[in-house]
Design an enzyme around this catalytic site. Structure first.
Site, PDB file in Angstrom:
ATOM      1  N   LYS A   9       1.192  -6.667  -3.936  1.00 29.25           N
ATOM      2  CA  LYS A   9       1.386  -7.827  -2.880  1.00 29.25           C
ATOM      3  C   LYS A   9      -0.127  -8.222  -3.128  1.00 29.25           C
ATOM      4  CE  LYS A   9      -0.945  -5.853   0.658  1.00 29.25           C
ATOM      5  NZ  LYS A   9      -2.334  -6.213   0.925  1.00 29.25           N
ATOM      6  N   ASP A 135       2.040  -1.415   5.600  1.00 31.66           N
ATOM      7  CA  ASP A 135       2.532  -2.504   4.887  1.00 31.66           C
ATOM      8  C   ASP A 135       3.742  -2.114   4.125  1.00 31.66           C
ATOM      9  OD1 ASP A 135       0.323  -3.603   5.225  1.00 31.66           O
ATOM     10  OD2 ASP A 135      -0.897  -3.131   3.627  1.00 31.66           O
TER      11      ASP A 135
END
Ligand code: C5P
Length: 282
Positions: A9, A135
């Site tokens: 990401k 995350d």
């Protein structure tokens, strides 16, 4: 045997709002996935053991690996007697700000959900995932999302405008607790989360480029001047925007054409060992 891909990401934005009583920071960040992937395979074992098979000098294969922690949590929470051999093929650079470890853990939750026949919803897996890292909740879904709380409150967003992404990582690893620990909330940079949300909704590439921001960037650059140097080098190659991802040290840059991405890649290869070309997947 189950296969999962674990995409990296990047942060389009990362804003730190305040420090909470639990020691974490309340954040507001827009994250999106790119097509730079680790690959995982899951094979069931009858002896209950969790084995991580990874050929990488700096990736632990024991309980310190987030994929191991994910498997252990699934075993304990759902009272699973079976074990698993997880083969992990790394492509995402480590300690880079690209959520490589978190994405591997998320792929493990998804893979074992299937392998062990647990059949939970992604929403439940995402909540469970937050117990081992902030995350990972986002990585359960991937795509593009606004992440709030300490990162685990997910609001899904449309795909961002399409772009080529050049990723460059200086030859250092950065510790997230160190960066958060050095953050001075009184002197942080402004981050335009709302403008970035609007740019995504309107599919406006130029506005997205203008609204990128990360309030940890200054902190990491003060501790590691090579990160600022790399961002300047990236900006001078003519990318439309450049930003540090997560707590760093990776810098990414956006361009619209493949030809430009290759030029930027070639320009950076001279000064950096870890350079990649990817696309926004979001
Ligand atoms: O949740 P995770 O283990 O990834 O976080 C690593 C460290 O980063 C935390 O121990 C904390 O120091 C810092 N952090 C924070 N605020 C967040 C996320 C992480 O202060 N929202």
């Amino acid at each position: 045997m189950i296969y999962e891909t674990a995409p990296a990401k990047i942060n389009l934005t990362l804003d730190t709002l305040y420090k909470r009583e639990d020691g974490y920071h309340e954040v507001e960040m827009i994250m999106t996935t790119i097509d730079l992937n680790d690959r995982l395979t899951f094979e069931c074992r009858d002896d209950g053991e969790i084995i991580i098979d990874v050929e990488h000098n700096f990736v632990p294969s024991d309980h310190r690996n987030l994929a191991y922690k994910a498997a252990k949590l699934m075993q304990d929470r759902y009272n699973i007697k079976k074990g698993v051999k997880i083969s992990l093929e790394k492509s995402i650079p480590i300690s880079a700000g690209l959520a490589g470890g978190s994405s591997d853990a998320a792929a493990t939750f998804r893979g074992l959900n299937e392998l062990w026949g647990i059949n939970e919803s992604l929403e439940t897996l995402s909540q469970l995932a937050s117990e081992i890292g902030s995350d990972i909740s986002f990585c359960i879904y991937g795509k593009t999302a606004l992440c709030q709380g300490r990162g685990e409150k997910i609001t899904h967003l449309p795909k961002p405008p399409s772009a080529w992404v050049v990723i460059a990582k200086p030859d250092i690893g950065v510790s997230t607790p160190e960066i958060y620990g050095s953050l001075d909330l009184e002197n942080k940079d402004e981050v335009q989360t709302q403008a970035c949300l609007k740019a995504i909704e309107n599919n406006n590439y130029a506005s997205m480029c203008q609204s990128l921001g990360n309030s940890l960037e200054k902190v990491t650059m003060q501790l590691y001047p090579e990160v600022e140097k790399l961002k300047n080098t990236m900006s001078n190659t003519g990318v439309d925007a450049a930003l540090m991802s997560g707590s760093g040290p990776t810098i990414y840059g956006f361009v619209q054409k493949e030809r430009q991405a290759k030029q930027v890649y070639n320009a950076l290869m001279g000064c950096c060992n870890d350079v990649y070309i990817a696309r926004l997947l979001g």
